[in-house]
Design a protein around this motif. Sequence first.
Motif, PDB file in Angstrom:
ATOM      1  N   ALA A  88      15.082   4.364 -24.033  1.00 58.81           N
ATOM      2  CA  ALA A  88      14.234   3.176 -23.964  1.00 58.81           C
ATOM      3  C   ALA A  88      12.823   3.530 -24.404  1.00 58.81           C
ATOM      4  O   ALA A  88      12.366   4.664 -24.215  1.00 58.81           O
ATOM      5  CB  ALA A  88      14.211   2.612 -22.544  1.00 58.81           C
ATOM      6  N   VAL A  89      12.129   2.553 -24.977  1.00 54.18           N
ATOM      7  CA  VAL A  89      10.748   2.743 -25.423  1.00 54.18           C
ATOM      8  C   VAL A  89       9.867   1.663 -24.814  1.00 54.18           C
ATOM      9  O   VAL A  89      10.210   0.476 -24.846  1.00 54.18           O
ATOM     10  CB  VAL A  89      10.630   2.681 -26.964  1.00 54.18           C
ATOM     11  CG1 VAL A  89       9.161   2.604 -27.393  1.00 54.18           C
ATOM     12  CG2 VAL A  89      11.308   3.886 -27.599  1.00 54.18           C
ATOM     13  N   PHE A  90       8.760   2.098 -24.235  1.00 55.60           N
ATOM     14  CA  PHE A  90       7.732   1.179 -23.748  1.00 55.60           C
ATOM     15  C   PHE A  90       6.567   1.278 -24.731  1.00 55.60           C
ATOM     16  O   PHE A  90       5.859   2.290 -24.766  1.00 55.60           O
ATOM     17  CB  PHE A  90       7.286   1.575 -22.343  1.00 55.60           C
ATOM     18  CG  PHE A  90       8.377   1.508 -21.312  1.00 55.60           C
ATOM     19  CD1 PHE A  90       8.632   0.338 -20.613  1.00 55.60           C
ATOM     20  CD2 PHE A  90       9.168   2.618 -21.051  1.00 55.60           C
ATOM     21  CE1 PHE A  90       9.640   0.273 -19.662  1.00 55.60           C
ATOM     22  CE2 PHE A  90      10.181   2.574 -20.100  1.00 55.60           C
ATOM     23  CZ  PHE A  90      10.427   1.399 -19.397  1.00 55.60           C
ATOM     24  N   HIS A  91       6.380   0.251 -25.525  1.00 53.19           N
ATOM     25  CA  HIS A  91       5.363   0.271 -26.589  1.00 53.19           C
ATOM     26  C   HIS A  91       4.064  -0.304 -26.044  1.00 53.19           C
ATOM     27  O   HIS A  91       3.829  -1.521 -26.061  1.00 53.19           O
ATOM     28  CB  HIS A  91       5.869  -0.521 -27.780  1.00 53.19           C
ATOM     29  CG  HIS A  91       4.913  -0.599 -28.925  1.00 53.19           C
ATOM     30  ND1 HIS A  91       3.902   0.319 -29.133  1.00 53.19           N
ATOM     31  CD2 HIS A  91       4.803  -1.520 -29.938  1.00 53.19           C
ATOM     32  CE1 HIS A  91       3.221  -0.012 -30.205  1.00 53.19           C
ATOM     33  NE2 HIS A  91       3.735  -1.124 -30.709  1.00 53.19           N
ATOM     34  N   MET A  92       3.166   0.581 -25.546  1.00 47.63           N
ATOM     35  CA  MET A  92       1.930   0.155 -24.916  1.00 47.63           C
ATOM     36  C   MET A  92       0.689   0.497 -25.737  1.00 47.63           C
ATOM     37  O   MET A  92      -0.419   0.077 -25.395  1.00 47.63           O
ATOM     38  CB  MET A  92       1.802   0.785 -23.525  1.00 47.63           C
ATOM     39  CG  MET A  92       2.946   0.457 -22.585  1.00 47.63           C
ATOM     40  SD  MET A  92       2.626   0.994 -20.896  1.00 47.63           S
ATOM     41  CE  MET A  92       1.497  -0.286 -20.321  1.00 47.63           C
ATOM     42  N   ALA A  93       0.838   1.268 -26.800  1.00 41.47           N
ATOM     43  CA  ALA A  93      -0.317   1.702 -27.586  1.00 41.47           C
ATOM     44  C   ALA A  93      -0.991   0.521 -28.265  1.00 41.47           C
ATOM     45  O   ALA A  93      -0.327  -0.380 -28.788  1.00 41.47           O
ATOM     46  CB  ALA A  93       0.118   2.724 -28.630  1.00 41.47           C
ATOM     47  N   ALA A  94      -2.322   0.544 -28.267  1.00 41.14           N
ATOM     48  CA  ALA A  94      -3.103  -0.489 -28.946  1.00 41.14           C
ATOM     49  C   ALA A  94      -4.520   0.034 -29.142  1.00 41.14           C
ATOM     50  O   ALA A  94      -5.009   0.836 -28.343  1.00 41.14           O
ATOM     51  CB  ALA A  94      -3.131  -1.784 -28.136  1.00 41.14           C
ATOM     52  N   PRO A  95      -5.202  -0.415 -30.184  1.00 43.72           N
ATOM     53  CA  PRO A  95      -6.600   0.001 -30.402  1.00 43.72           C
ATOM     54  C   PRO A  95      -7.535  -0.718 -29.444  1.00 43.72           C
ATOM     55  O   PRO A  95      -7.124  -1.630 -28.726  1.00 43.72           O
ATOM     56  CB  PRO A  95      -6.850  -0.406 -31.856  1.00 43.72           C
ATOM     57  CG  PRO A  95      -5.945  -1.572 -32.065  1.00 43.72           C
ATOM     58  CD  PRO A  95      -4.717  -1.293 -31.250  1.00 43.72           C
ATOM     59  N   ASP A  96      -8.778  -0.317 -29.438  1.00 40.52           N
ATOM     60  CA  ASP A  96      -9.794  -0.916 -28.580  1.00 40.52           C
ATOM     61  C   ASP A  96      -9.932  -2.406 -28.887  1.00 40.52           C
ATOM     62  O   ASP A  96     -10.264  -2.792 -30.005  1.00 40.52           O
ATOM     63  CB  ASP A  96     -11.126  -0.205 -28.812  1.00 40.52           C
ATOM     64  CG  ASP A  96     -12.207  -0.617 -27.825  1.00 40.52           C
ATOM     65  OD1 ASP A  96     -12.046  -1.662 -27.169  1.00 40.52           O
ATOM     66  OD2 ASP A  96     -13.209   0.105 -27.722  1.00 40.52           O
ATOM     67  N   SER A  97      -9.684  -3.239 -27.891  1.00 39.50           N
ATOM     68  CA  SER A  97      -9.731  -4.688 -28.107  1.00 39.50           C
ATOM     69  C   SER A  97     -11.150  -5.223 -28.217  1.00 39.50           C
ATOM     70  O   SER A  97     -11.358  -6.349 -28.686  1.00 39.50           O
ATOM     71  CB  SER A  97      -9.014  -5.410 -26.957  1.00 39.50           C
ATOM     72  OG  SER A  97      -9.657  -5.141 -25.722  1.00 39.50           O
ATOM     73  N   VAL A 108      -2.548  -0.885 -36.554  1.00 45.86           N
ATOM     74  CA  VAL A 108      -1.857  -0.395 -35.353  1.00 45.86           C
ATOM     75  C   VAL A 108      -0.927  -1.452 -34.765  1.00 45.86           C
ATOM     76  O   VAL A 108       0.261  -1.200 -34.536  1.00 45.86           O
ATOM     77  CB  VAL A 108      -2.875   0.055 -34.283  1.00 45.86           C
ATOM     78  CG1 VAL A 108      -2.148   0.516 -33.010  1.00 45.86           C
ATOM     79  CG2 VAL A 108      -3.760   1.172 -34.816  1.00 45.86           C
ATOM     80  N   ASN A 109      -1.459  -2.650 -34.531  1.00 44.33           N
ATOM     81  CA  ASN A 109      -0.680  -3.684 -33.839  1.00 44.33           C
ATOM     82  C   ASN A 109       0.432  -4.289 -34.681  1.00 44.33           C
ATOM     83  O   ASN A 109       1.428  -4.780 -34.137  1.00 44.33           O
ATOM     84  CB  ASN A 109      -1.610  -4.803 -33.365  1.00 44.33           C
ATOM     85  CG  ASN A 109      -2.543  -4.360 -32.258  1.00 44.33           C
ATOM     86  OD1 ASN A 109      -2.265  -3.389 -31.551  1.00 44.33           O
ATOM     87  ND2 ASN A 109      -3.664  -5.046 -32.115  1.00 44.33           N
ATOM     88  N   ALA A 167       1.054 -11.171 -33.910  1.00 46.79           N
ATOM     89  CA  ALA A 167       1.927 -10.788 -35.028  1.00 46.79           C
ATOM     90  C   ALA A 167       2.892  -9.692 -34.593  1.00 46.79           C
ATOM     91  O   ALA A 167       4.076  -9.719 -34.948  1.00 46.79           O
ATOM     92  CB  ALA A 167       1.077 -10.316 -36.206  1.00 46.79           C
ATOM     93  N   GLY A 168       2.388  -8.734 -33.819  1.00 46.65           N
ATOM     94  CA  GLY A 168       3.259  -7.676 -33.310  1.00 46.65           C
ATOM     95  C   GLY A 168       4.316  -8.224 -32.376  1.00 46.65           C
ATOM     96  O   GLY A 168       5.474  -7.809 -32.406  1.00 46.65           O
TER      97      GLY A 168
END
Length: 393
Positions: A88-97, A108-109, A167-168
């Motif tokens: 399983a993958v938890f996709h939590m990465a994101a750039p500085d909002s 990134v997103n 979009a992501g």
Amino acid sequence: MAAFGSAGERWCAVTGGRGFAARHLVEMLLRSQEWCVRIADLGPSINLEPHEETGVLGDALKSGRAAYVSADLRLKPQVFKAFDGVEAVFHMAAPDSSINNFQLHFSVNVEGTKNVIDSCIECKVKRLIYTSSPSVVFDGIHGICNGKESMPYPVKFNDSYSETKAAGEKLIISANGKNGLLTCCIRPSSIFGPGDRLLVPSLVAAARAGKSKFIIGDGNNLYDFTYVENVAYAHICAERTLAAGGAAAATVAGQAYFITNVEPIKFWEFMSLILEGLGYERPRIKIAASLMMPIAHVVELTYKLFSRYGMSVPQLTPSRVRLLSCERTFSCSKAKEHIAYEPIVSLKDGLKKTIDSYQHLRAKQQKRTSKVYTYLGNESGVESVKGLERWLR
């Protein structure tokens, strides 16, 4: 590349695993004893922070139940390496909002999320849970009261971060069912808690600069804040439901869920409680958002012109003014019904834990005058504790 560890171990991966909310998820997964965790992040694994060398994470790294993998989501080979052999993958990465940089956010997103999806499919990952945002349904103009997941994406978004997160999210939902991959999206509202490097430090910096006395708007706008451990727990609820199979998994797959503490509070009251808890003055001077907006546009334009010369990211931007002055509350009824989510930490307890974790930022030369602050490990004057005492009753 084979999965780390011995045969029979269940491995999952957390992208951006050294980030604020992701770190709490990593530790919760490890405490469950159900998973070994691969922590995929940009930072080199050899430069560990103090909290990573002790406690549940430190023990797991030493025993091999957790491992770091350096992965830039924009580089697919690195993403593939991070996911090879995981369930399983938890996709939590994101750039500085807080940085309104479309190119960065898109890379990134959107492009990074495409690499995550493709790698999941190629590595035969079974479940993918994506950390989205309630801002994907916010147009920057109209407030949201008890928002439901049936709300459409707006024609125009409040900022580039929200636009690219939406979009992501669309990509994640569209990927559901491909090569057996089950997906869903979690939309946590206004995350707070220990380890956050944005909210509390920014509040304290403003207070120390004498800028925390102002309220943008009428001060009555309600908000849904979510304690970070509840955010982590929601991800686990979603993954477990997808893993259960059958009708439950079929209901959740390809869906998005708002996640909150289910305790709406006035935005400026929440900010005041944190400031008071650390011994600073609560905001009291109200300024109309319409008066702040022209100033915010000038500040944003100035940043665009001078950021290349090292100008720091401004706190006052048009999108920030809109966020600070509007109402944003969301319903968790769908999450409760579909993935059995309910907060495990109340807003009051989350607030106390958060304040306690930032004692190094509290105001100096305080006097111990309240049993509330004795309990919280804080000190302050009589006037500054009244609001917090009312909240903690």
